[in-house]
Every structure is written in structure tokens, then in C-alpha cells.
Motif scaffolding. Structure first.
Motif: not given
Length: 133
Positions: A68, A73-76, A78
Motif C-alpha cells: 500500500y 492510490s490514496n484510499n484511507n 484500505v
């Protein structure tokens, strides 16, 4: 190619705490997986405490966090799930160590339980205050 490596370097540099946490949990899982000779109390639950599922889960969660960190990507969500899984796994190990101290009198596990508690506190602090990318 050089530009992509530069972006990856900056991304890893900006997320160094997640890199530390991921490496730490992976190495803890690897250490438990390689060292299969533990003292268990009570002995009838040794199969539960010496479960390789816990060891592999720690290694997979550590690798997941490391991957990660390297992804753009920028998915808080996850990130939060990965940190929660790591915290729960460390809490399970800490509870087992505290149980060994209280019921089996294994004083040498006190240091491990305290260090795991500090790591859990560090992860919770990081999840709360550290910039999410």
C-alpha cells in the motif's frame, strides 16, 4: 523510468511510519513462523496458540501495508483496515503473553507484552495523527 523511481522514493519517504509498521509486523510474523518452540500454558491449548494462521496473517498484513505504501492510490479506508488488522493481531499476541505472565509465571514475557503495547499505541497514534498521504 527515473521519474517513476523518484515518485516512488518521495511516496515512501512521505509514508515512512507506515513502512516501519509494515516491516515490523512482517518481521514479527516471520519470527513466530521460524521459531516453533514456545512454552504454552495451559498445554492443552498449545494448538491454538501455536497456530500458523496467526503467523501468516501477520506476514500478509505487513506485506499488504508495504505494498500500500508503494502504490500511488490514496484510499484511507484500505489503510485503516490494514492498520486495524495489524493492531488486532498484536493485541492477540499481547493477551497471550500477559496470560503467560499471570498464570504460568513466565516473567520474561513482561518485556514482550510491554513492547507490543507500545507498538499498539504507536500504531493508534499514527492512525489518528499522521497524514494519510
Amino acid at each position: 523510468m527515473l521519474r517513476q523511481l523518484s515518485k516512488l522514493y518521495n511516496q515512501v519517504k512521505n509514508n515512512n511510519l507506515y513502512l516501519i509498521i509494515g516491516t515490523l509486523i512482517f518481521l514479527k510474523g516471520l519470527g513466530f513462523c521460524l521459531n516453533r518452540k514456545f512454552f504454552f500454558y495451559p498445554p492443552q491449548f498449545a494448538w491454538l496458540m501455536n497456530n500458523v494462521f496467526l503467523d501468516y496473517s501477520m506476514m500478509i498484513a505487513g506485506i499488504g501495508l508495504l505494498v500500500y505504501v508503494c502504490l500511488p492510490s490514496n484510499n484511507n479506508f484500505v489503510l485503516g483496515v490494514l492498520l486495524a488488522i495489524i493492531t488486532v493481531l498484536l493485541a492477540i499476541i499481547t493477551c497471550i503473553e500477559i496470560e503467560h505472565v499471570i498464570f504460568a509465571g513466565e516473567i520474561e514475557f513482561v518485556q514482550n507484552a510491554i513492547s507490543n503495547s507500545v507498538i499498539i499505541g504507536f500504531i493508534l497514534w499514527t492512525a489518528r495523527h499522521y497524514s494519510k498521504r
